[in-house]
Design an enzyme around this catalytic site. Sequence first.
Site, PDB file in Angstrom:
ATOM      1  N   GLU A 282      96.120 -47.237 -29.751  1.00 21.43           N
ATOM      2  CA  GLU A 282      97.327 -46.417 -29.802  1.00 21.43           C
ATOM      3  C   GLU A 282      97.707 -45.817 -28.469  1.00 21.43           C
ATOM      4  OE1 GLU A 282      96.536 -45.079 -34.414  1.00 21.43           O
ATOM      5  OE2 GLU A 282      96.307 -43.576 -32.862  1.00 21.43           O
TER       6      GLU A 282
ATOM      7  N   CYS B   9     100.291 -40.955 -23.090  1.00 15.50           N
ATOM      8  CA  CYS B   9      98.840 -40.874 -23.229  1.00 15.50           C
ATOM      9  C   CYS B   9      98.393 -42.268 -23.675  1.00 15.50           C
ATOM     10  CB  CYS B   9      98.527 -39.812 -24.286  1.00 15.50           C
ATOM     11  SG  CYS B   9      96.791 -39.665 -24.703  1.00 15.50           S
TER      12      CYS B   9
ATOM     13  N   CYS C 159      85.720 -46.490 -28.892  1.00 16.29           N
ATOM     14  CA  CYS C 159      85.000 -45.841 -27.796  1.00 16.29           C
ATOM     15  C   CYS C 159      83.520 -45.844 -28.117  1.00 16.29           C
ATOM     16  CB  CYS C 159      85.484 -44.397 -27.630  1.00 16.29           C
ATOM     17  SG  CYS C 159      84.778 -43.542 -26.196  1.00 16.29           S
TER      18      CYS C 159
ATOM     19  N   CYS D   8      81.151 -39.020 -29.231  1.00 17.35           N
ATOM     20  CA  CYS D   8      81.262 -37.560 -29.312  1.00 17.35           C
ATOM     21  C   CYS D   8      81.588 -37.188 -30.766  1.00 17.35           C
ATOM     22  CB  CYS D   8      82.350 -37.047 -28.368  1.00 17.35           C
ATOM     23  SG  CYS D   8      82.081 -37.548 -26.646  1.00 17.35           S
TER      24      CYS D   8
ATOM     25  N   CYS E 208      85.218 -36.127 -32.054  1.00 15.78           N
ATOM     26  CA  CYS E 208      86.353 -36.988 -31.718  1.00 15.78           C
ATOM     27  C   CYS E 208      86.491 -38.113 -32.734  1.00 15.78           C
ATOM     28  CB  CYS E 208      86.154 -37.558 -30.316  1.00 15.78           C
ATOM     29  SG  CYS E 208      87.410 -38.778 -29.851  1.00 15.78           S
TER      30      CYS E 208
ATOM     31  N   GLY F 220      89.149 -44.436 -25.925  1.00 12.94           N
ATOM     32  CA  GLY F 220      88.264 -45.070 -24.956  1.00 12.94           C
ATOM     33  C   GLY F 220      87.821 -44.191 -23.806  1.00 12.94           C
ATOM     34  N   GLU F 221      86.780 -44.652 -23.120  1.00 13.79           N
ATOM     35  CA  GLU F 221      86.252 -43.981 -21.938  1.00 13.79           C
ATOM     36  C   GLU F 221      86.680 -44.819 -20.724  1.00 13.79           C
ATOM     37  OE1 GLU F 221      84.915 -41.273 -20.714  1.00 13.79           O
ATOM     38  OE2 GLU F 221      84.700 -42.304 -18.810  1.00 13.79           O
TER      39      GLU F 221
ATOM     40  N   SER G 277      90.671 -39.286 -17.455  1.00 13.53           N
ATOM     41  CA  SER G 277      89.806 -38.328 -18.141  1.00 13.53           C
ATOM     42  C   SER G 277      88.491 -38.995 -18.518  1.00 13.53           C
ATOM     43  CB  SER G 277      90.522 -37.825 -19.401  1.00 13.53           C
ATOM     44  OG  SER G 277      89.749 -36.862 -20.069  1.00 13.53           O
TER      45      SER G 277
ATOM     46  N   SER H 112      85.649 -34.002 -19.222  1.00 15.55           N
ATOM     47  CA  SER H 112      85.525 -33.428 -20.567  1.00 15.55           C
ATOM     48  C   SER H 112      84.167 -32.762 -20.686  1.00 15.55           C
ATOM     49  CB  SER H 112      85.681 -34.538 -21.616  1.00 15.55           C
ATOM     50  OG  SER H 112      86.973 -35.094 -21.514  1.00 15.55           O
TER      51      SER H 112
ATOM     52  N   ASN I 247      91.215 -30.245 -32.716  1.00 14.67           N
ATOM     53  CA  ASN I 247      91.922 -30.885 -33.819  1.00 14.67           C
ATOM     54  C   ASN I 247      90.856 -31.363 -34.782  1.00 14.67           C
ATOM     55  OD1 ASN I 247      94.826 -31.015 -33.111  1.00 14.67           O
ATOM     56  ND2 ASN I 247      93.948 -31.929 -31.282  1.00 14.67           N
TER      57      ASN I 247
ATOM     58  N   CYS J 151      95.105 -34.819 -29.497  1.00 16.40           N
ATOM     59  CA  CYS J 151      93.842 -35.122 -28.801  1.00 16.40           C
ATOM     60  C   CYS J 151      92.720 -35.506 -29.755  1.00 16.40           C
ATOM     61  CB  CYS J 151      93.368 -33.914 -28.006  1.00 16.40           C
ATOM     62  SG  CYS J 151      94.630 -33.226 -26.958  1.00 16.40           S
TER      63      CYS J 151
HETATM   64  N1  SAH Z   1      86.868 -40.607 -23.026  1.00 20.14           N
HETATM   65  C1  SAH Z   1      87.724 -39.753 -22.246  1.00 20.14           C
HETATM   66  C2  SAH Z   1      89.172 -39.732 -22.718  1.00 20.14           C
HETATM   67  C3  SAH Z   1      89.336 -39.456 -24.168  1.00 20.14           C
HETATM   68  S1  SAH Z   1      90.139 -38.249 -24.996  1.00 20.14           S
HETATM   69  C4  SAH Z   1      87.189 -38.350 -22.245  1.00 20.14           C
HETATM   70  O1  SAH Z   1      86.336 -38.041 -23.070  1.00 20.14           O
HETATM   71  O2  SAH Z   1      87.587 -37.557 -21.409  1.00 20.14           O
HETATM   72  C5  SAH Z   1      90.853 -37.017 -24.073  1.00 20.14           C
HETATM   73  C6  SAH Z   1      90.336 -35.610 -24.402  1.00 20.14           C
HETATM   74  O3  SAH Z   1      90.492 -35.236 -25.784  1.00 20.14           O
HETATM   75  C7  SAH Z   1      88.862 -35.451 -24.076  1.00 20.14           C
HETATM   76  O4  SAH Z   1      88.679 -34.268 -23.344  1.00 20.14           O
HETATM   77  C8  SAH Z   1      88.258 -35.347 -25.438  1.00 20.14           C
HETATM   78  O5  SAH Z   1      87.016 -34.697 -25.411  1.00 20.14           O
HETATM   79  C9  SAH Z   1      89.309 -34.569 -26.191  1.00 20.14           C
HETATM   80  N2  SAH Z   1      89.133 -34.604 -27.633  1.00 20.14           N
HETATM   81  C10 SAH Z   1      88.574 -35.580 -28.365  1.00 20.14           C
HETATM   82  N3  SAH Z   1      88.583 -35.256 -29.666  1.00 20.14           N
HETATM   83  C11 SAH Z   1      89.157 -34.050 -29.773  1.00 20.14           C
HETATM   84  C12 SAH Z   1      89.458 -33.186 -30.875  1.00 20.14           C
HETATM   85  N4  SAH Z   1      89.155 -33.538 -32.108  1.00 20.14           N
HETATM   86  N5  SAH Z   1      90.069 -32.007 -30.589  1.00 20.14           N
HETATM   87  C13 SAH Z   1      90.382 -31.680 -29.339  1.00 20.14           C
HETATM   88  N6  SAH Z   1      90.128 -32.442 -28.262  1.00 20.14           N
HETATM   89  C14 SAH Z   1      89.515 -33.616 -28.475  1.00 20.14           C
END
Ligand code: SAH
Length: 367
Positions: free
Chosen positions: A106, A119, A126, A130, A133, A177-178, A211, A234, A313, A356
């Site tokens: 997406e 975005c 991924c 985490c 996420c 993704g990372e 990121s 992050s 979220n 996010c």
């Molecule tokens: N893999 C990369 C990019 C992914 S997402 C990274 O981790 O940075 C971008 C941001 O959204 C990251 O900071 C991630 O930790 C955050 N994120 C992921 N899930 C989330 C959630 N449920 N609520 C708020 N932020 C979230």
Amino acid sequence: MVQELVFDAPRRGLPPRHLADLDEAERASAVAELGLPAFRAKQLAQQYYGRLIADPRQMTDLPAGVRDAVAGAMFPDLLTAATEITCDSGQTRKTLWRAIDGTTFESVLMRYPQRNTVCISSQAGCGMACPFCATGQGGLTRNLSTAEIVEQVRAAAVAARDEFGDRLSNVVFMGMGEPLANYSRVLAAVRRITEAPPHGFGISARSVTVSTVGLAPAIRKLADERLGVTLALSLHAPDDELRDTLVPVNNRWKISEALEAARYYGDVTGRRVSVEYALIRDVNDQPWRADLLGKRLHGALGPLVHVNLIPLNPTPGSDWDASPKAAEREFVRRVRARGVSCTVRDTRGREISAACGQLAAEGKAAR
Ligand code: SAH
């Protein structure tokens, strides 16, 4: 060896070659392979990056007799919009893309008064796992190719131009993704996004944000590329004990190593690093953690850091929730009291699972 695997999983299952995969020299050889004169390479790139056209049949400066051959060799139809959903009175739009092999991922386009931000995803799924996420729960499907990443940007630029009468100004690698685990393709995509036409879309490097969970060696490598893109780290916890659970890669590269790499990035590029921190009620939002976060960031990065707090979220099926507003305000106050700039990120797209971390895994995403 291990590091190579972490940085750059193999080309397994990637789609056919597309113009956006190629640099200038590769475009020249692709055009030569087709038996076309060299100047056609520049013309194709100008059409694609300058005019945002990806179908040679619409390239009127290309002889009609070669358009099909060019399309077959350099412009496979990589992405199909399977679903599009909007919210925030049409200011936020999520697109679910389907790749040639059926893989889905997406991107989200957000319209603001002063900017248009897309975005984008760097991988389908991924592998970083985490627990807060949504994408992390589904695991990694595959890396995206350079052109699959660039095509998300082109589609957003077309939408900004045709629907908003404006240009796409910002690109954030904060979708699925990372990005640093798909290093070489993300790097090539960043070049296409930032170079001026005919080599790229000409979006300012400082308006592009990569990121990462904190793959320290890859952060240093990115610094050495001297692209000038914004780095977002992050973090989500100021102490290793908690971060080991929230961002499992912390078991490999500790907070101190991630911060040292971020410091190197800031020093080399002169750019302030963004630290992302999703505030989770009773998990990482305690006053003492705000103090420790401010202290560690001030020590490691001084003025070269800005903290973005993201209200969590909640993902379906999880007990975790966002922090109460009072706890959020106190957290901001304490981080700032340590001399570190800190703001709360505006969240868009919540009701369409476009916020996010909510870019859910395939199937679920099509809901
Ligand atoms: N893999 C990369 C990019 C992914 S997402 C990274 O981790 O940075 C971008 C941001 O959204 C990251 O900071 C991630 O930790 C955050 N994120 C992921 N899930 C989330 C959630 N449920 N609520 C708020 N932020 C979230």
